[in-house]
Scaffold this motif. Structure first.
Motif, PDB file in Angstrom:
ATOM      1  N   ASP A   2       6.671 -19.333 -39.733  1.00 22.16           N
ATOM      2  CA  ASP A   2       7.808 -19.478 -38.687  1.00 22.16           C
ATOM      3  C   ASP A   2       7.944 -19.252 -37.559  1.00 22.16           C
ATOM      4  O   ASP A   2       7.779 -18.007 -37.309  1.00 22.16           O
ATOM      5  N   VAL A   3       8.157 -20.026 -36.193  1.00 24.00           N
ATOM      6  CA  VAL A   3       8.427 -19.425 -35.271  1.00 24.00           C
ATOM      7  C   VAL A   3       9.527 -20.120 -34.291  1.00 24.00           C
ATOM      8  O   VAL A   3       9.640 -20.848 -34.043  1.00 24.00           O
ATOM      9  N   ALA A   4      10.109 -18.485 -34.594  1.00 19.84           N
ATOM     10  CA  ALA A   4      11.643 -19.192 -34.278  1.00 19.84           C
ATOM     11  C   ALA A   4      11.933 -18.679 -34.045  1.00 19.84           C
ATOM     12  O   ALA A   4      13.386 -19.344 -32.374  1.00 19.84           O
ATOM     13  N   THR A   5      11.869 -17.325 -33.193  1.00 19.99           N
ATOM     14  CA  THR A   5      12.567 -16.475 -32.419  1.00 19.99           C
ATOM     15  C   THR A   5      11.642 -16.873 -30.230  1.00 19.99           C
ATOM     16  O   THR A   5      11.321 -17.548 -30.471  1.00 19.99           O
ATOM     17  N   SER A   6      12.782 -16.694 -29.818  1.00 21.68           N
ATOM     18  CA  SER A   6      13.111 -16.863 -28.599  1.00 21.68           C
ATOM     19  C   SER A   6      11.574 -16.180 -27.627  1.00 21.68           C
ATOM     20  O   SER A   6      10.469 -16.248 -26.936  1.00 21.68           O
ATOM     21  N   LYS A   7      11.629 -14.599 -28.427  1.00 19.31           N
ATOM     22  CA  LYS A   7      10.498 -14.239 -27.782  1.00 19.31           C
ATOM     23  C   LYS A   7       8.934 -14.482 -28.225  1.00 19.31           C
ATOM     24  O   LYS A   7       8.045 -14.985 -26.930  1.00 19.31           O
ATOM     25  N   GLU A   8       8.983 -15.439 -29.845  1.00 17.08           N
ATOM     26  CA  GLU A   8       7.887 -15.722 -30.124  1.00 17.08           C
ATOM     27  C   GLU A   8       7.245 -17.265 -29.577  1.00 17.08           C
ATOM     28  O   GLU A   8       6.668 -17.134 -28.671  1.00 17.08           O
ATOM     29  N   GLN A   9       8.293 -18.209 -28.738  1.00 16.24           N
ATOM     30  CA  GLN A   9       8.479 -18.648 -27.663  1.00 16.24           C
ATOM     31  C   GLN A   9       7.748 -18.514 -26.777  1.00 16.24           C
ATOM     32  O   GLN A   9       6.675 -18.621 -26.292  1.00 16.24           O
ATOM     33  N   VAL A  10       8.168 -17.153 -26.243  1.00 18.76           N
ATOM     34  CA  VAL A  10       7.581 -17.073 -24.703  1.00 18.76           C
ATOM     35  C   VAL A  10       5.926 -16.622 -24.856  1.00 18.76           C
ATOM     36  O   VAL A  10       5.035 -17.173 -24.063  1.00 18.76           O
ATOM     37  N   ILE A  11       5.686 -15.582 -26.110  1.00 19.75           N
ATOM     38  CA  ILE A  11       4.395 -15.465 -26.183  1.00 19.75           C
ATOM     39  C   ILE A  11       3.715 -17.145 -26.165  1.00 19.75           C
ATOM     40  O   ILE A  11       2.837 -16.926 -25.811  1.00 19.75           O
ATOM     41  N   ILE A  12       3.812 -17.825 -27.081  1.00 19.50           N
ATOM     42  CA  ILE A  12       3.288 -18.549 -27.716  1.00 19.50           C
ATOM     43  C   ILE A  12       2.827 -19.705 -26.183  1.00 19.50           C
ATOM     44  O   ILE A  12       2.316 -20.373 -26.213  1.00 19.50           O
ATOM     45  N   ASP A  13       4.083 -20.475 -25.606  1.00 18.20           N
ATOM     46  CA  ASP A  13       4.002 -21.146 -24.432  1.00 18.20           C
ATOM     47  C   ASP A  13       3.198 -20.412 -23.387  1.00 18.20           C
ATOM     48  O   ASP A  13       2.453 -21.233 -22.828  1.00 18.20           O
ATOM     49  N   GLY A  14       3.597 -18.549 -22.753  1.00 16.61           N
ATOM     50  CA  GLY A  14       2.114 -17.741 -21.922  1.00 16.61           C
ATOM     51  C   GLY A  14       0.880 -18.067 -22.735  1.00 16.61           C
ATOM     52  O   GLY A  14      -0.071 -18.658 -21.778  1.00 16.61           O
ATOM     53  N   ILE A  15       0.812 -18.599 -23.878  1.00 11.61           N
ATOM     54  CA  ILE A  15      -1.009 -18.327 -24.629  1.00 11.61           C
ATOM     55  C   ILE A  15      -1.679 -20.022 -24.125  1.00 11.61           C
ATOM     56  O   ILE A  15      -2.547 -20.002 -23.822  1.00 11.61           O
ATOM     57  N   LEU A  16      -0.535 -20.835 -24.888  1.00 14.99           N
ATOM     58  CA  LEU A  16      -1.388 -22.153 -24.715  1.00 14.99           C
ATOM     59  C   LEU A  16      -1.027 -23.055 -23.080  1.00 14.99           C
ATOM     60  O   LEU A  16      -1.764 -23.360 -22.545  1.00 14.99           O
ATOM     61  N   HIS A  17      -0.149 -22.181 -22.028  1.00 17.17           N
ATOM     62  CA  HIS A  17      -0.552 -23.019 -20.999  1.00 17.17           C
ATOM     63  C   HIS A  17      -1.887 -21.947 -20.374  1.00 17.17           C
ATOM     64  O   HIS A  17      -2.103 -22.640 -19.585  1.00 17.17           O
ATOM     65  N   ALA A  18      -2.129 -21.042 -21.124  1.00 18.72           N
ATOM     66  CA  ALA A  18      -3.806 -20.260 -20.457  1.00 18.72           C
ATOM     67  C   ALA A  18      -4.820 -21.291 -21.117  1.00 18.72           C
ATOM     68  O   ALA A  18      -5.666 -21.837 -20.051  1.00 18.72           O
ATOM     69  N   MET A  19      -4.297 -21.218 -22.388  1.00 22.10           N
ATOM     70  CA  MET A  19      -5.541 -21.647 -22.967  1.00 22.10           C
ATOM     71  C   MET A  19      -5.683 -23.766 -22.636  1.00 22.10           C
ATOM     72  O   MET A  19      -7.163 -24.049 -22.615  1.00 22.10           O
ATOM     73  N   SER A  20      -4.837 -23.649 -21.391  1.00 26.17           N
ATOM     74  CA  SER A  20      -4.484 -25.752 -21.521  1.00 26.17           C
ATOM     75  C   SER A  20      -5.483 -25.471 -20.386  1.00 26.17           C
ATOM     76  O   SER A  20      -6.030 -27.272 -19.809  1.00 26.17           O
ATOM     77  N   ILE A  21      -5.715 -24.376 -19.187  1.00 28.49           N
ATOM     78  CA  ILE A  21      -6.729 -24.562 -18.679  1.00 28.49           C
ATOM     79  C   ILE A  21      -8.284 -24.825 -18.936  1.00 28.49           C
ATOM     80  O   ILE A  21      -8.846 -23.985 -19.976  1.00 28.49           O
TER      81      ILE A  21
END
Length: 237
Positions: A2-21
């Motif tokens: 479960d990805v629930a906390t805002s902290k986890e969201q920040v991490i996954i958002d940042g990673i997927l932003h980079a991986m979209s390059i």
């Protein structure tokens, strides 16, 4: 998972932003500074751009660190570490992760860095249907293999090695130069799937190069999303 906390969201958002390059985002710079007629090394430039983007995403977060791990003279790993939880996130394309897993399943051992890191997941159990029969090793042989893995972790992370508690894979699927699907996956120490979460809905394929994720904060995470896969796209074509 479960990805629930805002902290986890920040991490996954940042990673997927980079991986979209992808290559399409760096090819013009590559042609201008390296070669107009040869694309050798273009994939290295993609990962180099992703590395810088990861730093940009997490620059304001003291408890999130991007590890830039030199693996060879020509290759480095860019992993994201959450100091608060001890979770380390390893970044993969789905095809590369599949190849690494398949090689391990055939040989029963691996020199890949992710295999070393998965020693941290030694307590995880496989989900139903994921348990596999591996090449049998004696207890002594397993101890020797795990000691090598531990030494490899220490070589890669130095003093941070003991701070890592769990390894999470971020696996991204691509189609025609676009990131189309993403999974968070936890594996046992033997590459058996232990848990999986579809985070495809968090992908932002319109990479702008400005290092910004969202101007008005983090987008809310949905509880369930269907996975878009390359297979389904090919069937539709």
């Amino acid at each position: 998972m479960d990805v629930a906390t805002s902290k986890e969201q920040v991490i996954i958002d940042g990673i997927l932003h980079a991986m979209s390059i992808t290559e399409k985002d760096v090819v013009d710079d590559f042609k201008g500074s390296i070669s107009k007629t040869n694309k050798n090394g273009l994939s290295f430039n993609v990962w180099a751009r992703r590395s810088d983007d990861l730093e940009s995403q997490f620059a304001k977060h003291d408890d999130i660190e991007v590890f830039h791990i030199k693996r060879t003279k020509l290759w480095q790993i860019d992993a994201v570490f959450d100091r608060e939880t001890g979770n380390i996130y390893l970044l993969f394309s789905d095809t590369t992760l599949s190849q690494v897993r398949n090689k391990y399943m055939k040989k029963g051992k691996s020199t890949h860095y992710s295999y070393s890191f998965l020693l941290k997941n030694i307590g995880l159990l496989p989900i139903d249907g994921e348990a596999v029969e591996l090449i049998p090793y004696t207890d002594e042989e397993i101890e020797i293999l795990n000691l090598r893995r531990q030494k490899d972790i220490e070589k890669m992370l130095g003093n941070n090695a003991e701070n890592v508690k769990k390894v999470i894979m971020v696996s991204v699927s691509y189609h025609e130069g676009e990131a189309i699907a993403a999974l968070l996956q936890e594996y046992t120490s033997n590459y058996e799937l232990s848990s999986e979460k579809d985070v495809s809905f968090m992908l932002n394929t319109a990479y702008s190069g400005d290092g910004a994720m969202y101007d008005d904060g983090i987008q809310p995470m949905e509880s369930e999303q269907s996975l878009v896969t390359l297979k389904s796209i090919k069937k539709a074509e």
